[in-house]
Design a protein around this motif. Sequence first.
Motif, PDB file in Angstrom:
ATOM      1  N   UNK B  65      33.329  20.279 -24.644  1.00  0.00           N
ATOM      2  CA  UNK B  65      34.014  20.448 -23.332  1.00  0.00           C
ATOM      3  C   UNK B  65      34.663  21.965 -23.643  1.00  0.00           C
ATOM      4  N   UNK B  66      34.943  22.442 -22.427  1.00  0.00           N
ATOM      5  CA  UNK B  66      35.487  23.886 -22.459  1.00  0.00           C
ATOM      6  C   UNK B  66      37.067  23.495 -22.862  1.00  0.00           C
ATOM      7  N   UNK B  67      37.938  24.759 -22.988  1.00  0.00           N
ATOM      8  CA  UNK B  67      39.322  24.354 -23.559  1.00  0.00           C
ATOM      9  C   UNK B  67      40.125  23.869 -22.464  1.00  0.00           C
ATOM     10  N   UNK B  68      40.067  24.187 -20.988  1.00  0.00           N
ATOM     11  CA  UNK B  68      40.906  23.746 -20.124  1.00  0.00           C
ATOM     12  C   UNK B  68      40.182  23.016 -18.825  1.00  0.00           C
ATOM     13  N   UNK B  69      39.068  22.741 -19.166  1.00  0.00           N
ATOM     14  CA  UNK B  69      38.492  21.814 -18.100  1.00  0.00           C
ATOM     15  C   UNK B  69      37.683  20.711 -18.750  1.00  0.00           C
ATOM     16  N   UNK B  70      37.363  19.588 -17.747  1.00  0.00           N
ATOM     17  CA  UNK B  70      36.708  18.410 -18.484  1.00  0.00           C
ATOM     18  C   UNK B  70      35.332  18.503 -19.008  1.00  0.00           C
ATOM     19  N   UNK B  71      34.751  19.426 -18.203  1.00  0.00           N
ATOM     20  CA  UNK B  71      33.058  19.552 -18.679  1.00  0.00           C
ATOM     21  C   UNK B  71      32.699  20.904 -18.299  1.00  0.00           C
ATOM     22  N   UNK B  72      31.729  21.431 -18.983  1.00  0.00           N
ATOM     23  CA  UNK B  72      30.837  22.643 -18.655  1.00  0.00           C
ATOM     24  C   UNK B  72      30.191  22.405 -17.150  1.00  0.00           C
ATOM     25  N   UNK B  73      30.381  23.261 -16.267  1.00  0.00           N
ATOM     26  CA  UNK B  73      29.584  23.503 -15.112  1.00  0.00           C
ATOM     27  C   UNK B  73      28.470  24.244 -15.174  1.00  0.00           C
ATOM     28  N   UNK B  74      27.277  23.795 -15.566  1.00  0.00           N
ATOM     29  CA  UNK B  74      26.043  24.687 -15.528  1.00  0.00           C
ATOM     30  C   UNK B  74      25.105  24.360 -14.467  1.00  0.00           C
ATOM     31  N   UNK B  75      24.495  25.490 -14.110  1.00  0.00           N
ATOM     32  CA  UNK B  75      23.377  25.243 -13.035  1.00  0.00           C
ATOM     33  C   UNK B  75      22.265  24.526 -13.688  1.00  0.00           C
ATOM     34  N   UNK B  76      21.577  23.492 -12.992  1.00  0.00           N
ATOM     35  CA  UNK B  76      20.506  22.773 -13.756  1.00  0.00           C
ATOM     36  C   UNK B  76      19.188  22.982 -13.141  1.00  0.00           C
ATOM     37  N   UNK B  77      19.281  23.591 -11.879  1.00  0.00           N
ATOM     38  CA  UNK B  77      17.697  23.766 -11.139  1.00  0.00           C
ATOM     39  C   UNK B  77      17.036  24.735 -12.002  1.00  0.00           C
ATOM     40  N   UNK B  78      15.545  24.342 -12.125  1.00  0.00           N
ATOM     41  CA  UNK B  78      14.576  25.340 -12.813  1.00  0.00           C
ATOM     42  C   UNK B  78      13.599  25.574 -11.957  1.00  0.00           C
ATOM     43  N   UNK B  79      13.569  25.113 -10.831  1.00  0.00           N
ATOM     44  CA  UNK B  79      12.428  25.477  -9.699  1.00  0.00           C
ATOM     45  C   UNK B  79      12.542  26.651  -8.944  1.00  0.00           C
ATOM     46  N   UNK B  80      11.630  27.316  -8.806  1.00  0.00           N
ATOM     47  CA  UNK B  80      11.430  28.516  -8.156  1.00  0.00           C
ATOM     48  C   UNK B  80      11.197  28.234  -6.617  1.00  0.00           C
ATOM     49  N   UNK B  81      12.207  28.584  -5.680  1.00  0.00           N
ATOM     50  CA  UNK B  81      11.747  28.022  -4.439  1.00  0.00           C
ATOM     51  C   UNK B  81      12.051  29.333  -3.482  1.00  0.00           C
ATOM     52  N   UNK B  82      11.479  29.177  -2.184  1.00  0.00           N
ATOM     53  CA  UNK B  82      11.489  30.373  -1.211  1.00  0.00           C
ATOM     54  C   UNK B  82      12.771  31.078  -0.941  1.00  0.00           C
ATOM     55  N   UNK B  83      13.991  30.261  -1.050  1.00  0.00           N
ATOM     56  CA  UNK B  83      15.281  30.540  -0.832  1.00  0.00           C
ATOM     57  C   UNK B  83      15.685  31.669  -1.890  1.00  0.00           C
ATOM     58  N   UNK B  84      15.309  31.292  -3.267  1.00  0.00           N
ATOM     59  CA  UNK B  84      15.737  32.153  -4.272  1.00  0.00           C
ATOM     60  C   UNK B  84      15.175  33.621  -4.119  1.00  0.00           C
ATOM     61  N   UNK B  85      13.949  33.543  -3.883  1.00  0.00           N
ATOM     62  CA  UNK B  85      12.948  34.689  -3.774  1.00  0.00           C
ATOM     63  C   UNK B  85      13.646  35.408  -2.726  1.00  0.00           C
ATOM     64  N   UNK B  86      13.722  34.955  -1.513  1.00  0.00           N
ATOM     65  CA  UNK B  86      13.877  35.689  -0.311  1.00  0.00           C
ATOM     66  C   UNK B  86      15.520  36.196  -0.293  1.00  0.00           C
ATOM     67  N   UNK B  87      16.280  35.384  -0.874  1.00  0.00           N
ATOM     68  CA  UNK B  87      17.872  35.957  -1.005  1.00  0.00           C
ATOM     69  C   UNK B  87      17.889  36.888  -2.040  1.00  0.00           C
TER      70      UNK B  87
END
Lengths: 141, 137
Positions: B65-87
């Motif tokens: 865990x990090x020093x001052x928070x209960x857990x790591x908040x990491x992005x988990x998605x791995x798919x390449x979608x249209x929103x990602x590319x358009x954005x």
Amino acid sequence: MTAFTPLAALLGGALIGLSAVLLMLIEGRIAGISGMASRILPPWRGGIAPRAAFLAGLVAAPFVVQAVTGSPVAQTVSANLPLMAAAGLLVGFGAVLGSGCTSGHGVCGLARLSPRSLVATLTFMATGFLTVFLMRHLLGG
Amino acid sequence: MPVLVNLALGLLFGLGLIVSGMSNPAKVLNFLDIFGTFDPSLAFVMAGAAGVALVGYRLVLRRRAPLLAPRFELPTRRDIDARLVAGAALFGVGWGLGGFCPGPAFTALGLAAPGTLAFVPAMLLGMWLARRLPASG
């Protein structure tokens, strides 16, 4: 014309990377500036104060540099206000739609070897190159 | 405590942007101008930042865990979608027009150039608009 400054670039980049690593170590979060900025806007879902504080640190940085070095931070910003407003709208909208910007995807995401961040970084680099090419070399330089 | 930590880390991040020259839109635009006044500095900034983070994240994420928070908040998605590319594509167009991405725009805010004062509120409006879109399926 701006001078190529590889050493300052590497050193400054390392400071950015260090900030990102320390944020992960201490708070467990990705140092994505667009993510922080969008989360201080409504609808609010918790954790606004730390993000606002990080952004306040960014805003304070040039004044600290000025106080320490005695010389102002040099920058050249376009004074074409409609152009800058359009640019801001696209940057903000695109960063949230694409789940990140130069920091979240380009630094933190690439460091995590995220395929989404690699695609996003290559995409915004490509449209950035294309936009500057159009603006500077095809539409009146 | 988290507020002070974040303030200090934001300051460090901003110092990195200023030392590297990335707080100056002219330098960013010249990086994007391969066929004109090309300045490769930005590539070195990204290499320095991602390089340090690549090694640092590996060390940090061995912890439970990090020093001052209960857990790591990491992005988990791995798919390449249209929103990602358009954005990302729209983001790049705006970046190429103004030479600002969100980090440098915040470091420039207090220097109050008229272009910055047009850019930042528009950027926040764009973010707000994008957050109002319905969530993707």
